[in-house]
Design a protein around this motif. Sequence first.
Motif, PDB file in Angstrom:
ATOM      1  N   ARG B 245       0.864  -1.179   0.000  1.00  0.00           N
ATOM      2  CA  ARG B 245       0.000   0.000   0.000  1.00  0.00           C
ATOM      3  C   ARG B 245       0.898   1.225   0.000  1.00  0.00           C
ATOM      4  NH1 ARG B 245      -5.243   0.552   0.898  1.00  0.00           N
ATOM      5  NH2 ARG B 245      -5.488  -1.637   1.411  1.00  0.00           N
ATOM      6  N   ILE B 246       0.466   2.274  -0.684  1.00  0.00           N
ATOM      7  CA  ILE B 246       1.292   3.486  -0.724  1.00  0.00           C
ATOM      8  C   ILE B 246       1.158   4.217   0.614  1.00  0.00           C
ATOM      9  CG2 ILE B 246       1.721   5.683  -1.889  1.00  0.00           C
ATOM     10  CD1 ILE B 246       2.230   3.394  -3.728  1.00  0.00           C
ATOM     11  N   THR B 247       2.282   4.344   1.304  1.00  0.00           N
ATOM     12  CA  THR B 247       2.293   5.048   2.586  1.00  0.00           C
ATOM     13  C   THR B 247       3.482   6.007   2.597  1.00  0.00           C
ATOM     14  OG1 THR B 247       1.609   2.937   3.491  1.00  0.00           O
ATOM     15  CG2 THR B 247       2.086   4.671   5.079  1.00  0.00           C
ATOM     16  N   ASP B 248       3.215   7.246   2.818  1.00  0.00           N
ATOM     17  CA  ASP B 248       4.276   8.268   2.858  1.00  0.00           C
ATOM     18  C   ASP B 248       5.167   8.219   1.624  1.00  0.00           C
ATOM     19  OD1 ASP B 248       3.285   8.721   5.371  1.00  0.00           O
ATOM     20  OD2 ASP B 248       4.792   7.441   6.360  1.00  0.00           O
ATOM     21  N   GLY B 249       4.599   8.002   0.459  1.00  0.00           N
ATOM     22  CA  GLY B 249       5.390   8.005  -0.758  1.00  0.00           C
ATOM     23  C   GLY B 249       6.249   6.774  -0.931  1.00  0.00           C
ATOM     24  N   ARG B 258       9.346  -1.209   3.956  1.00  0.00           N
ATOM     25  CA  ARG B 258       9.024  -0.146   3.001  1.00  0.00           C
ATOM     26  C   ARG B 258       9.977  -0.184   1.824  1.00  0.00           C
ATOM     27  NH1 ARG B 258       6.668   5.140   6.009  1.00  0.00           N
ATOM     28  NH2 ARG B 258       5.040   4.026   7.127  1.00  0.00           N
ATOM     29  N   GLU B 269      -1.583   8.315  -2.542  1.00  0.00           N
ATOM     30  CA  GLU B 269      -1.385   7.873  -1.165  1.00  0.00           C
ATOM     31  C   GLU B 269      -2.510   6.922  -0.750  1.00  0.00           C
ATOM     32  OE1 GLU B 269       1.315   8.721   0.300  1.00  0.00           O
ATOM     33  OE2 GLU B 269       0.934   8.063   2.348  1.00  0.00           O
ATOM     34  N   GLY B 270      -2.172   5.816  -0.119  1.00  0.00           N
ATOM     35  CA  GLY B 270      -3.183   4.904   0.412  1.00  0.00           C
ATOM     36  C   GLY B 270      -3.688   3.862  -0.568  1.00  0.00           C
TER      37      GLY B 270
END
Lengths: 288, 361, 298
Positions: B245-249, B258, B269-270
């Motif tokens: 999942r996209i988290t903080d880029g 990550r 995001e998300g």
Amino acid sequence: MASNAEHRLRKRLLRIAHLTGLFLAMSLICLPGLWIVLNSFRPTVEIMAKPPVWIPNSLNLDHYRAMFGGVGEGGVPVLTYFRNSLIISVTSTLVALLVGMAGGYAFARYRFKGKAALFVGLMATRAVPGVALSLPLFIIMARAGIIDTHFGLILTYVALNVPFTVWLIDGFFRQVPRELAEAAEIDGCTRWQAFWKVEFPVARAGIASAGIFAFLTSWNEYALASQLTRSVNSKTMPVGLLDFTSQFTLNWGGMCALAVLMIIPALVLTFLVQKHLIAGLTFGGVKG
Amino acid sequence: MAQVQLQGIVKAYGALQVVHAIDLDIADGEFVVLVGPSGCGKSTTLRMIAGLEDISGGMLRIGDRVVNDLPPRDRNISMVFQNYALYPHMTVRENLGFSLKIAKRAEAEIAKAVTEAAEILSLTPLLERKPGQLSGGQRQRVAMGRAIVRHPDVFLFDEPLSNLDAKLRTQMRVEIKKLHQRLGTTIVYVTHDQVEAMTLADRIVIMRDGRIEQIGTPLEVFETPVNTFVATFIGSPPMNLLEGRITDGTVELADGTRLPIPPGHGAAEGRAVTFGVRADNIMPVGHALPPTAHMADVEMEVQLSEPLGTETLLFAMLAGTEVQAKMLNPRPVRLGERLRFQISLDKCHLFDAETGAALRV
Amino acid sequence: MSRLKLPPWLVLLLPAIIILMAVVLVPLVLSFYSSFTAYQLTRPDSLTKWIGTFNYRKAAGDANFWWAFGRTVLLLTIALNLEMLLGLGLAVMVSKVTTGQRLLRTAMMFPMMFSPVLVGFQFKFIFNDNVGLVNNALQSLGLTDVAIPWLVDGHLAMFSIIFAEIWTSTSVFAILILAGLYAIPQDPVEAAKVDGCTPWQSFRFVTLPFLMPFIYIAMAIRSLDVARAYDIVQIMTNGGPARRTELLWTLIGRTAYVDARMGYANAMGYIAILLSIFFTIYFFRKLTAARSELGMGV
Ligand SMILES: Nc1ncnc2c1ncn2[C@@H]1O[C@H](COP(=O)(O)OP(=O)(O)OP(=O)(O)O)[C@@H](O)[C@H]1O
Ligand SMILES: [Mg+2]
């Protein structure tokens, strides 16, 4: 060690039983026919002798001479019967083959609704007993004026043979990969050319054996022929056999000679196709 | 020679549609390979081009003619079948000359064409044999010979090598490639085998369930697959796919690991995404991974190693997913050993987790 | 090209369908019709004399008919089963022979080449109480000194007929079962051997199930042609003595051609036809079932 010897003994006994059984079975199968052949060469007095003569004293061709001379007891026109049989069997076989090829091809190559039902339907027509069919057929043919003609019998035999030729030929075409015809089409053939130049030659041996099967059926048929033929115009050999009988006597020797004449073509043909015949029936049947 | 053009080609068997409106332009002299899993409609498409199957919808052009309703013989194509479909009752010579004989060419011309084709495929000593007396590879060559004698506009091949053993297959692959270079004829080639596809094709067409997923040169489909299906279908071993999942880029995997977003890709995001990396682009630190502009690294536990000679395949666990990695300088690996791996980010991919489509920007 | 276009399969099947319609179906419709009339061969106008189901009711109440019916079913049951068993035995024996198989195979098919009418005469001759092979042999061997009335005694006549029928038709079974035996894949048979099956067990549990479709093919083929027994019986005994060997078919033939009562004969004929078709369809279904069980069908 003991059990090994025991097994060996058992094996040997089994082998003896096997060979004896085979010998007995083969004798039962072959003797009646051989007896007919033998009697066709023996003078009538010897056939009728009491007590029986086991070792033939004299063998001669009298019965054959009488048969072909057309002057023997009763003067049966055997040659005419032979010719009738030949014309009728050959023609009906050829026609049945053409019709069977078209039908077998359709069953082998096309999918359509109700195929299985149609197939069994076609086969069921063959199950109609000759006697039961001969009655109405006789009436219709009498109306149409084709009783006692070659044509009438040929038509009947075509119908008799079509179900089997369809079945057999269907089996053989199934063995020919569909891609062969496709390759031929790509090589520039029309469908018609693809059939005759590729599929037909490949299935040829099988089709020939279906033909011989049809020929034998026509050659040997009696129930219908006995009603639909009347005279030397169209009488076939199986019907002709009855000419050797009269109210109280039977000319066994003459009959045996005619029987031999009937069997020889059948024997030769069956020998030629035995292998293909079985293959066709089993392929068509098992892989249906 | 000719181009082949498929416009919205549809094939339906009754209510069942097996090819869904496919579009494909094949240039003159191009070598196009159709690949895809079993039953996806490759053969059907090829057979429609050949004229062996009716076309249910759309338009098919060969050269500048519409050929939808032309029978195969009028399309000037030739085809090599999977089981070769050699005429068993004809000798090799007759097999080769059959199409010319049907076209009523002169004897001398046929003889010449057959000799020539036999020469090209080294069939000359076999000309008088029947197909039944040939080996698999020889039969295959006869099938190809039969296709080339008529100088067709288009060659069609339906898995022509799948019945051969591995060694012969490699050999014949080279033969086919040479043949194409020599004759320059348009070729449409169906196969299961992606090595065949990669080595032979000018362009690869990847199909699934009667649809085209991607068309491109072997490099294109390998390097920029349009979706996860193509990504896993092309390349061996298949591309590793990691759900995240996209988290903080960054791409956050299930266990919190990550990974940076690969360059050239992007997602909001998300969003649920799939991170794709091939085994060639993930290697233990110090194992000669060619350096690229962007690198990343992760630690994984090695489960299994498969030495393949020049390289070793490592199976490791990352965020609950099995990942295949490569190692170029072999060294013994202990089961359960934790190693640091380097990833060439520039060669990695990001896909939408739901649709599987690549998220390139 | 907007002519009416038949699908190609129909065009191909059309000749077969037309011929069978003309030669089999139409006559059957006619005979069906005439079975409701008092049609007599000698008086054509009687064809229009409608008598409803009288012929059928008459047949249903005719003891001779029911005896013939029962005898036919009995003959078929005994003959088909024995032929199957004997054919199986023969095929197994032949398949185990290593040299001279081709010859044996051809010899095995010998009876198939004989016209049934010829078979009839042949056995009439062989079972003749005066000069026949069987009695001659028995007397010469001193086993008996009376002439056994093979074709004159009712029970013996039935036995002789069944013997002749089995003689002609066993080879059909034998040859098809032999084909099946050749076609059996060897792996399962060998696996069974290794698994500790006795020869009998591996035959019973591996070979036989595989042979079933072949047996049903033979049954189906035979059932298409069961009426060939008519020729044999007609020649050997003509239903005699005193109707003790009368079968449906001989009864029909006599009623039609000797008594000239076509309508009645046709009514009985219909029952015979239904019997035949029942056998045929029954075996075709068995065949399909056996086939799908072995996963051979498409
Ligand atoms: N005659 C038919 N009727 C109905 N469906 C068919 C018919 N022929 C093929 N199909 C279906 O069409 C689909 C495509 O078949 P096709 O032969 O083109 O697959 P393919 O991609 O060549 O597969 P493979 O790689 O296994 O050869 C399959 O799902 C198949 O089941
Ligand atoms: Mg395919």
